[in-house]
Design an enzyme around this catalytic site. Sequence first.
Site, PDB file in Angstrom:
ATOM      1  N   SER A   1      54.896  72.724  27.241  1.00 37.03           N
ATOM      2  CA  SER A   1      55.620  71.959  28.257  1.00 37.03           C
ATOM      3  C   SER A   1      54.638  71.389  29.254  1.00 37.03           C
ATOM      4  O   SER A   1      53.539  71.930  29.453  1.00 37.03           O
ATOM      5  CB  SER A   1      56.618  72.867  28.991  1.00 37.03           C
ATOM      6  OG  SER A   1      57.168  72.217  30.120  1.00 37.03           O
TER       7      SER A   1
ATOM      8  N   TYR B   1      59.393  80.503  33.803  1.00 37.92           N
ATOM      9  CA  TYR B   1      59.273  79.503  32.743  1.00 37.92           C
ATOM     10  C   TYR B   1      57.873  78.908  32.715  1.00 37.92           C
ATOM     11  O   TYR B   1      57.234  78.809  31.652  1.00 37.92           O
ATOM     12  CB  TYR B   1      60.308  78.397  32.960  1.00 37.92           C
ATOM     13  CG  TYR B   1      60.312  77.321  31.891  1.00 37.92           C
ATOM     14  CD1 TYR B   1      60.933  77.536  30.674  1.00 37.92           C
ATOM     15  CD2 TYR B   1      59.695  76.093  32.105  1.00 37.92           C
ATOM     16  CE1 TYR B   1      60.948  76.559  29.686  1.00 37.92           C
ATOM     17  CE2 TYR B   1      59.695  75.105  31.131  1.00 37.92           C
ATOM     18  CZ  TYR B   1      60.321  75.342  29.919  1.00 37.92           C
ATOM     19  OH  TYR B   1      60.332  74.366  28.955  1.00 37.92           O
TER      20      TYR B   1
END
Length: 681
Positions: free
Chosen positions: A558, A571
């Site tokens: 990501s 996250y």
Amino acid sequence: MTSQSHPAVAELLARSHELGADRRNTNFAGGNASAKGTAVDPVTGTDVELMWVKGSGGDLGTLTEPGLAVLRLDRMRALVDTYPGEAREDEMVAAFDYCLHGKGGAAPSIDTAMHGLVDAAHVDHLHPDSGIALATAIDGEELTRKVFGDRVVWVPWRRPGFQLGLDIAEVKSANPEAIGCVLGGHGITAWGVDSEGCKRNSLEIIRSAEAYLAEHGAAEPFGAVLPGYAPLPERERRERAAALFPVLRGLASTGDAVLGHFTDSPGVLEFLSRTEHPRLAALGTSCPDHFLRTKVAPLVVDLPAGTPLERVIERVRELHAAYREEYAAYYARHATPDSPPMRGADPAIVLVPGVGMFSFGRNKQTARVAGEFYVNAINVMRGAESVSSYAPIPESEKFRIEYWELEEAKLRRMPAAKPLAGRIALVTGGGSGIGKAIAHRLAAEGACVAVADRDDEAAASVAAELGGADTAIAVAADVTDETGVAGAVADCALAFGGLDLVVNNAGLSVSKPLLETTGADWDLQHDVMAKGSFLVSREAARAMIAQDMGGDIVYIASKNAVFAGPNNVAYGATKADQAHQVRLLAAELGEHGIRVNGVNPDGVVRGSGIFASGWGAKRAAVYGVPEEKLGEFYAQRTLLKREVLPEHVANAVFVLTAGELSHTTGLHVPVDAGVAAAFLR
């Protein structure tokens, strides 16, 4: 009357479908059928005799009108007067093109003469196991008389072609009461004055042969049970098969990369448990359709079923080296200056007592069909040995067909392979969102795909969309479960032969500020993405190293792996963990030819399982925008002002794995439409 409305075509297709639907009658893509009739020539307006016959390739069970070649019989028969003799009979295949009637249709096959020269309105040429059992018996001619009397005539072995067509035509003319013939070493041909009669004659030959073998055949045609060679229990058998398959596939890919198919049917296991299986396997198959797919002989592992796996693998490597040497010697024994170059010297069939059969081919369907054909060959050997002795055609004749210029031309006509053809991919989190898009892209580019997801139904739905078992399978997998991950890789190996490409995509997210993030939130995200990616990569690497064919591992990380966004500590931290796994594994696995790279997407809202599960609403709240506008918000903060979709991430995975970046490993590719704060440094 056009061929499209001609009743002979409808009758031919109906007969073909009925015969081809029952594998007792003919093997997949084996044999052909024809019908003759009169139609109006659109040029002259006069009647012309035509023949519709199954063209090159295709399967009788699913034959359609475009799969038929349509020829003028007057021109076909005129070829008899210009035939230059058996030494030049291959030239006749090109001559068939000048007998074609109208546009379209399939290319005429080598068997066209068998149909056009035989004086019968309808002709079937089939490869039933029972018929080939008689055709390959050492006393096949005598057995044919015993079983059929004068109704079926023996035709000695001859390679398919124009001369064989002349032979069969002569046999029919000399035996007006005959309904067909047994072709030595090959199969059967039947004829009739109408389509129903032709089908009836074909089935009479096949069922009569079956009945004779059942009534007169010995109870144990493959000999007594060989001590230590009985089938292993199913669970142990399949565990061993999953462990062996990547090794076998790697060896079978020494020449060209192949895919695999595993068969542990009772017939295969029984054959391998009997004393005569080494002798019979060494004789090879006989019917041209069989050995063109199975090669001249299989590789047979000569160890008892319970032999330790390490010793089996060691022995397989020794046998493979010997197989390649013998195949090269086989080529040298029979090649002429005009022979095509030697093709791959690796086995297409590997037989492992107690475990089963591993078959290989350029794609999954070819590998599966090769296995089906060897099952046909086992049935043929069983029938022949039960009433006589199995005596296939000579090795020299097998070579003449395997290295036939006409077969070589057929290979040259095959379309170019897709970029990922011959590769096996495992995509975690493949049931939705980014994973689904990746699975679709990899399959579209030629890969076989194992769609892994915790949601069984979602994975099965995606696998079905990709085209069925020859293209994709669904694998139930929780990436946090070590046993489950190992099982997913084993399922992939059993389905396709091994593993070449892994996409670590499974993920989830919880968006909370630091002070609201619980230990459970932290553990959940790290278990799924950090630990899960580690477990999947470890099991995949084991399979790839055993295979010795290199491979690709891709992490869907990501932008948040390098960008410090608000309310995102768990996250972002786990994505950073994934990003560094890419670097660590690239450094460690490079010596095995395994490349490890990552993709860093951002803001994939539409089609995303993560965003649909509540993450989108939380991120929208963080940024103060309506949830339905979140995609637009992400797009406007990028340099390109474009929204990122799952398909864009799939594109990056394809580019990383399709071969053009063969010297790239340890790389992260941003797919974020340009987020300056996430530029890699």
